[in-house]
Design a protein around this motif. Sequence first.
Motif, PDB file in Angstrom:
ATOM      1  N   GLU A 226     -12.156  -2.992  29.276  1.00  0.00           N
ATOM      2  CA  GLU A 226     -12.191  -3.508  30.651  1.00  0.00           C
ATOM      3  C   GLU A 226     -13.318  -4.517  30.881  1.00  0.00           C
ATOM      4  N   MET A 285      -5.422   0.334  32.877  1.00  0.00           N
ATOM      5  CA  MET A 285      -6.562  -0.569  32.700  1.00  0.00           C
ATOM      6  C   MET A 285      -6.780  -1.375  33.969  1.00  0.00           C
ATOM      7  N   THR A 287      -8.165  -4.872  35.337  1.00  0.00           N
ATOM      8  CA  THR A 287      -8.461  -6.206  34.806  1.00  0.00           C
ATOM      9  C   THR A 287      -9.506  -6.960  35.632  1.00  0.00           C
TER      10      THR A 287
END
Length: 461
Positions: A226, A285, A287
Amino acid sequence: MSEEHNNHEIEEVKQEEEKKEIEHYCYLCHRPESMTGKMLKLPNDIHICTDCMQRTLDSMGNGQFGFIDARNMDLENLDISKLMGDMQGMQPKPALKKKKKEKKEKEKLSLKDIPAPHKIKAMLDEYVIGQDYAKKVMSVAVYNHYKRVVTNTMDEIEIDKSNMLMIGPTGSGKTYLVKTLARLLQVPLAITDATSLTEAGYIGDDVESVLSKLLQAADNDVEEAEHGIIFIDEIDKIAKKQNTNSRDVSGESVQQGLLKLLEGAEVEVPVGATSKNAMVPLTTMNTKNILFICGGAFPNLEGIIKKRLMKKTSIGFEADLKDKFDKEENIIANVTNEDLREYGMIPEFIGRLPMVFTLEGLTKDMLVKILKEPKNAILKQYQKLLELDEVKLEFDDGALEAIAEKALEKKTGARALRAIIEKFMLDIMYEIPKDDTIGKVVITRDYIEGHGSPVIELRDQ
């Protein structure tokens, strides 16, 4: 009574003789007793040959009972129930557990450890010739990204990321810049290609596949991924198709899909694969802190820029000549968001790439420097190869200029250099190992132009 007794004995003898004449077949492999030898007799008149018996024992124990040999057993006096009991009482070998690789704990970056922009640029200078402006932009962006990795806030002010769009002609060093950067960084970096991306539901990779590659680069560590960097090459290939009636599954729809990634969103990403399906585990995740660098050659963009610059009419005293900008070598440096929108990039996509910069087209002098100055220059590679044969290789200035001139004609940038050198070095690399007396080879301009030969000096005896 005696006759009846005799008749009974005769019947028994006949039955025994008939039994001898009957040939038994193996219940498993169906081979006759004459081929397999003695068989093991089981209840319900089932017979099994020793080969099938051995295979059964091996498979039952998964190799644990390999020391039992069914072929040497006394089949006539064998007690099946006792054999099975003995096998159940045997202790199987304990299964060995695979040792998991211990993850090395990475030292956390501190503000003191972050390389300054001028240091990042200096490292890039060792490998990449020219493109000073591009290297400055990338150095500052990466420096700021490092600081965002260390701390998300500074005086309670959240620092936004500066995604980049890199535009330059083919062979000008876009991908090479990022690959060189990858060797210098301590954050995970993934290099992917936009040409394989398609709209969800069509054959090809989904936009989430770019995150999958970053996750793999970070050894499936979501927290580390990340804070990584993603370089999407060939971004111009997802421009909107102009004047077409066919469905554009790899154009505007892919740009729309990339919007959420560039801006920052929670995205479900397949682990260890490039597409989502029922057999692949998913992870989430964010971003928000991933830096995106997009790069593309954007062919024919120069024509759009020229068209915009030719605002004045081509008739009258103050008219611009049609060929006014034809001789301008770096016209692509005048690119604006308006030009990119006309090329086929949607406004929302361009807006999420605030830092747009261009790379210069390579000149003759730059090509000569690329040949000899970088740490891993192609001439240094060939000199190292011949050094292993104890032969010294030299290029005179005329030869380097001739190579650069030929590369300019091909119009494929620095990529043309290797193709040209490979061609004329072929004979030299083939002939030198034959002769142990050669000590030095000098490549001349005449040899490059095809009407001469290299200068060869012999070793001192």
